[in-house]
Design a protein around this motif. Structure first.
Motif, PDB file in Angstrom:
ATOM      1  N   ASP A  91       0.852  -1.194   0.000  1.00 17.99           N
ATOM      2  CA  ASP A  91       0.000   0.000   0.000  1.00 17.99           C
ATOM      3  C   ASP A  91       0.883   1.237   0.000  1.00 17.99           C
ATOM      4  O   ASP A  91       1.734   1.396   0.889  1.00 17.99           O
ATOM      5  N   HIS A  92       0.694   2.115  -0.982  1.00 21.14           N
ATOM      6  CA  HIS A  92       1.565   3.282  -1.058  1.00 21.14           C
ATOM      7  C   HIS A  92       1.274   4.305   0.036  1.00 21.14           C
ATOM      8  O   HIS A  92       2.158   5.071   0.430  1.00 21.14           O
ATOM      9  N   HIS A  93       0.041   4.330   0.543  1.00 21.77           N
ATOM     10  CA  HIS A  93      -0.260   5.234   1.660  1.00 21.77           C
ATOM     11  C   HIS A  93       0.556   4.857   2.889  1.00 21.77           C
ATOM     12  O   HIS A  93       1.108   5.728   3.581  1.00 21.77           O
ATOM     13  N   ALA A  94       0.629   3.559   3.167  1.00 23.28           N
ATOM     14  CA  ALA A  94       1.413   3.105   4.314  1.00 23.28           C
ATOM     15  C   ALA A  94       2.895   3.383   4.105  1.00 23.28           C
ATOM     16  O   ALA A  94       3.607   3.767   5.047  1.00 23.28           O
ATOM     17  N   ALA A  95       3.367   3.206   2.861  1.00 22.13           N
ATOM     18  CA  ALA A  95       4.774   3.498   2.573  1.00 22.13           C
ATOM     19  C   ALA A  95       5.079   4.973   2.820  1.00 22.13           C
ATOM     20  O   ALA A  95       6.131   5.321   3.373  1.00 22.13           O
ATOM     21  N   LEU A  96       4.145   5.858   2.439  1.00 23.53           N
ATOM     22  CA  LEU A  96       4.332   7.288   2.694  1.00 23.53           C
ATOM     23  C   LEU A  96       4.343   7.593   4.191  1.00 23.53           C
ATOM     24  O   LEU A  96       5.110   8.442   4.654  1.00 23.53           O
ATOM     25  N   SER A  97       3.524   6.896   4.951  1.00 21.00           N
ATOM     26  CA  SER A  97       3.485   7.116   6.401  1.00 21.00           C
ATOM     27  C   SER A  97       4.816   6.755   7.045  1.00 21.00           C
ATOM     28  O   SER A  97       5.318   7.474   7.916  1.00 21.00           O
ATOM     29  N   LEU A  98       5.408   5.642   6.606  1.00 22.01           N
ATOM     30  CA  LEU A  98       6.707   5.249   7.155  1.00 22.01           C
ATOM     31  C   LEU A  98       7.803   6.216   6.733  1.00 22.01           C
ATOM     32  O   LEU A  98       8.696   6.541   7.519  1.00 22.01           O
ATOM     33  N   THR A  99       7.704   6.694   5.496  1.00 23.72           N
ATOM     34  CA  THR A  99       8.676   7.681   5.031  1.00 23.72           C
ATOM     35  C   THR A  99       8.537   8.981   5.812  1.00 23.72           C
ATOM     36  O   THR A  99       9.540   9.608   6.198  1.00 23.72           O
ATOM     37  N   ALA A 100       7.294   9.395   6.069  1.00 17.11           N
ATOM     38  CA  ALA A 100       7.046  10.621   6.844  1.00 17.11           C
ATOM     39  C   ALA A 100       7.551  10.490   8.277  1.00 17.11           C
ATOM     40  O   ALA A 100       7.891  11.495   8.914  1.00 17.11           O
ATOM     41  N   ALA A 101       7.623   9.263   8.771  1.00 15.33           N
ATOM     42  CA  ALA A 101       8.140   9.037  10.123  1.00 15.33           C
ATOM     43  C   ALA A 101       9.665   9.036  10.155  1.00 15.33           C
ATOM     44  O   ALA A 101      10.265   8.830  11.209  1.00 15.33           O
ATOM     45  N   GLY A 102      10.296   9.274   9.004  1.00 11.50           N
ATOM     46  CA  GLY A 102      11.749   9.361   8.948  1.00 11.50           C
ATOM     47  C   GLY A 102      12.458   8.027   8.921  1.00 11.50           C
ATOM     48  O   GLY A 102      13.666   7.953   9.204  1.00 11.50           O
ATOM     49  N   LEU A 103      11.729   6.963   8.530  1.00  9.16           N
ATOM     50  CA  LEU A 103      12.316   5.623   8.577  1.00  9.16           C
ATOM     51  C   LEU A 103      13.078   5.254   7.314  1.00  9.16           C
ATOM     52  O   LEU A 103      13.825   4.271   7.304  1.00  9.16           O
ATOM     53  N   GLY A 104      12.890   6.011   6.250  1.00  8.76           N
ATOM     54  CA  GLY A 104      13.590   5.694   5.016  1.00  8.76           C
ATOM     55  C   GLY A 104      13.032   6.494   3.862  1.00  8.76           C
ATOM     56  O   GLY A 104      12.215   7.407   4.045  1.00  8.76           O
ATOM     57  N   ILE A 105      13.474   6.138   2.653  1.00  4.14           N
ATOM     58  CA  ILE A 105      12.982   6.793   1.436  1.00  4.14           C
ATOM     59  C   ILE A 105      12.135   5.796   0.656  1.00  4.14           C
ATOM     60  O   ILE A 105      12.205   4.586   0.876  1.00  4.14           O
ATOM     61  N   THR A 106      11.331   6.310  -0.258  1.00  4.12           N
ATOM     62  CA  THR A 106      10.569   5.435  -1.137  1.00  4.12           C
ATOM     63  C   THR A 106      10.526   6.060  -2.523  1.00  4.12           C
ATOM     64  O   THR A 106      10.834   7.251  -2.689  1.00  4.12           O
ATOM     65  N   VAL A 107      10.154   5.272  -3.503  1.00  3.72           N
ATOM     66  CA  VAL A 107      10.021   5.745  -4.877  1.00  3.72           C
ATOM     67  C   VAL A 107       8.618   5.422  -5.344  1.00  3.72           C
ATOM     68  O   VAL A 107       8.182   4.270  -5.270  1.00  3.72           O
ATOM     69  N   LEU A 108       7.893   6.451  -5.808  1.00  2.87           N
ATOM     70  CA  LEU A 108       6.490   6.284  -6.170  1.00  2.87           C
ATOM     71  C   LEU A 108       6.182   6.947  -7.511  1.00  2.87           C
ATOM     72  O   LEU A 108       6.812   7.949  -7.870  1.00  2.87           O
ATOM     73  N   PRO A 109       5.188   6.439  -8.219  1.00  2.43           N
ATOM     74  CA  PRO A 109       4.725   7.110  -9.437  1.00  2.43           C
ATOM     75  C   PRO A 109       4.074   8.444  -9.091  1.00  2.43           C
ATOM     76  O   PRO A 109       3.569   8.637  -7.971  1.00  2.43           O
ATOM     77  N   THR A 110       4.058   9.352 -10.042  1.00  4.79           N
ATOM     78  CA  THR A 110       3.489  10.681  -9.817  1.00  4.79           C
ATOM     79  C   THR A 110       2.042  10.607  -9.339  1.00  4.79           C
ATOM     80  O   THR A 110       1.625  11.358  -8.453  1.00  4.79           O
ATOM     81  N   ILE A 111       1.264   9.694  -9.902  1.00  8.04           N
ATOM     82  CA  ILE A 111      -0.153   9.603  -9.575  1.00  8.04           C
ATOM     83  C   ILE A 111      -0.388   9.251  -8.108  1.00  8.04           C
ATOM     84  O   ILE A 111      -1.434   9.559  -7.546  1.00  8.04           O
ATOM     85  N   ALA A 112       0.610   8.630  -7.476  1.00  9.20           N
ATOM     86  CA  ALA A 112       0.465   8.201  -6.082  1.00  9.20           C
ATOM     87  C   ALA A 112       0.876   9.277  -5.085  1.00  9.20           C
ATOM     88  O   ALA A 112       0.847   9.042  -3.873  1.00  9.20           O
ATOM     89  N   LEU A 113       1.229  10.454  -5.579  1.00  8.70           N
ATOM     90  CA  LEU A 113       1.742  11.503  -4.693  1.00  8.70           C
ATOM     91  C   LEU A 113       0.660  12.475  -4.242  1.00  8.70           C
ATOM     92  O   LEU A 113       0.963  13.491  -3.619  1.00  8.70           O
ATOM     93  N   THR A 114      -0.602  12.174  -4.535  1.00  9.43           N
ATOM     94  CA  THR A 114      -1.710  13.018  -4.075  1.00  9.43           C
ATOM     95  C   THR A 114      -1.772  12.983  -2.548  1.00  9.43           C
ATOM     96  O   THR A 114      -1.706  11.920  -1.943  1.00  9.43           O
ATOM     97  N   GLY A 115      -1.912  14.164  -1.944  1.00 10.45           N
ATOM     98  CA  GLY A 115      -2.025  14.205  -0.483  1.00 10.45           C
ATOM     99  C   GLY A 115      -0.730  13.865   0.223  1.00 10.45           C
ATOM    100  O   GLY A 115      -0.736  13.236   1.285  1.00 10.45           O
ATOM    101  N   LEU A 116       0.398  14.267  -0.344  1.00 12.16           N
ATOM    102  CA  LEU A 116       1.695  14.001   0.261  1.00 12.16           C
ATOM    103  C   LEU A 116       1.774  14.644   1.649  1.00 12.16           C
ATOM    104  O   LEU A 116       1.419  15.808   1.823  1.00 12.16           O
ATOM    105  N   PRO A 117       2.220  13.907   2.679  1.00 15.50           N
ATOM    106  CA  PRO A 117       2.366  14.500   4.013  1.00 15.50           C
ATOM    107  C   PRO A 117       3.215  15.763   3.972  1.00 15.50           C
ATOM    108  O   PRO A 117       4.134  15.889   3.146  1.00 15.50           O
ATOM    109  N   ALA A 118       2.919  16.704   4.856  1.00 11.05           N
ATOM    110  CA  ALA A 118       3.536  18.030   4.796  1.00 11.05           C
ATOM    111  C   ALA A 118       5.052  17.993   4.964  1.00 11.05           C
ATOM    112  O   ALA A 118       5.747  18.886   4.476  1.00 11.05           O
ATOM    113  N   ASN A 119       5.579  16.987   5.649  1.00  9.59           N
ATOM    114  CA  ASN A 119       7.024  16.965   5.890  1.00  9.59           C
ATOM    115  C   ASN A 119       7.798  16.183   4.832  1.00  9.59           C
ATOM    116  O   ASN A 119       8.985  15.934   4.990  1.00  9.59           O
ATOM    117  N   LEU A 120       7.120  15.805   3.740  1.00 12.09           N
ATOM    118  CA  LEU A 120       7.775  15.081   2.666  1.00 12.09           C
ATOM    119  C   LEU A 120       7.864  15.932   1.413  1.00 12.09           C
ATOM    120  O   LEU A 120       7.056  16.829   1.194  1.00 12.09           O
TER     121      LEU A 120
END
Length: 311
Positions: A227-256
């Protein structure tokens, strides 16, 4: 003709491992379950169960019958749902199968158009990443993605339509040292902690893996999800980086923030397959037109440069 209900009972007994267990799940008495099994054995001329101590064990014939009946029972259940829709006045239906980011980003516009042009139509959307075998009904429109340089994929009984080509971008916290770069080379991610959003190694996951291989390393995944939403949540928590398609970047957390990638550039193609269906041809055409419109409107034609606010 075999009684579908008796096949359901057979599958329940095999799954539960006992007549009593199946009876409890089916809300029947053990005697009724046993009677169904006896009738099915007579109808088929097969030995379905054998004594095994104080219990019974399914024979290889019973196991094979249960496996082969799965598709027929699924088709019958779909037919029953169609009858229920007809009885409830929901005669017109259009079914989509797509990946999660398309469902989130594009389908609201498509459903809105369909509601406007055909208010009584029921729209069904299944996530093909989670249900690769199909949803409640055979999809009228199947949306998939593929590598730009891959051979064009096909789907028997469907027409192919290219909707968009989009890049994949690096997603990382705004305080990450790599944010100092306008563009990040893949080799710079060699020692990063990676968060994967495609644990099942779908087309997008394979694009990312191949790009890492081209850059000479294997991603150091510290977490793998579907799930890309969960991947973004972990990335927002500072646990690592991820690579996503442009379409999946809707609603990007403010600190990313995101950065384009190079060495190599990562991109994919989004394709729709439309079913040839004489009754739903008008609905399918309307939906495809809406898909093309929203794909064109929401897919950037050139990479977006990071803004000063991202720095």
């Amino acid at each position: 003709m075999l009684d579908p209900h008796k096949l359901i009972v057979l599958r329940a007994v095999i799954a539960a491992g006992s007549v009593h267990g199946a009876a409890k799940g089916l809300h029947l008495t053990p005697a009724t379950v046993s009677q169904h099994l006896q009738v099915l054995a007579r109808q088929t001329g097969l030995v379905l169960f054998e004594k095994s101590g104080r219990n019974i064990a399914a024979t290889s014939a019973a196991l094979h019958l249960a496996e082969e009946s799965s598709r027929a029972l699924s088709d019958l259940q779909r037919l029953e749902r169609t009858v229920a829709d007809l009885r409830a006045g929901r005669a017109e239906r259009i079914t989509f199968s797509c990946f999660a980011s398309v469902a989130q980003a594009w389908m609201p516009h498509v459903v809105s158009v369909l509601r406007h042009t055909s208010p009584t139509t029921v729209v069904e959307i299944s996530i093909n990443e989670l249900h690769p075998g199909g949803g409640r009904h055979q999809p009228d429109i199947e949306i998939r993605n593929e590598a730009i340089d891959a051979d064009p994929s096909t789907l028997e009984g469907y027409q192919r339509h290219v909707l968009a080509e989009e890049e994949l971008r690096l997603v990382l916290p705004k305080d990450h040292p790599l944010c100092a770069h306008d563009t990040v080379d893949m080799v710079q991610l060699r020692n990063e902690a990676w968060i994967d959003h495609d644990i099942h190694d779908g087309p997008t996951g394979r694009i990312i893996t191949r790009a890492c291989t081209t850059a000479g390393f294997t991603p150091n995944y510290i977490a793998r999800l579907d799930d890309h939403h969960a991947a973004l949540s972990l990335t927002a928590a500072g646990l690592g980086i991820t690579v996503l398609p442009t379409i999946a970047l809707t609603g990007l957390p403010a600190n990313l923030t995101t950065r384009p990638l190079t060495g190599p550039t990562l991109s994919r193609r989004i394709v729709a397959f439309t079913r040839t269906h004489p009754v739903r041809a008008r609905l399918i055409h309307t939906a495809l037109t809406a898909l093309r419109h929203t794909a064109t409107a929401q897919t950037p034609t050139t990479p977006r440069n990071p803004s000063t606010e991202d720095r």
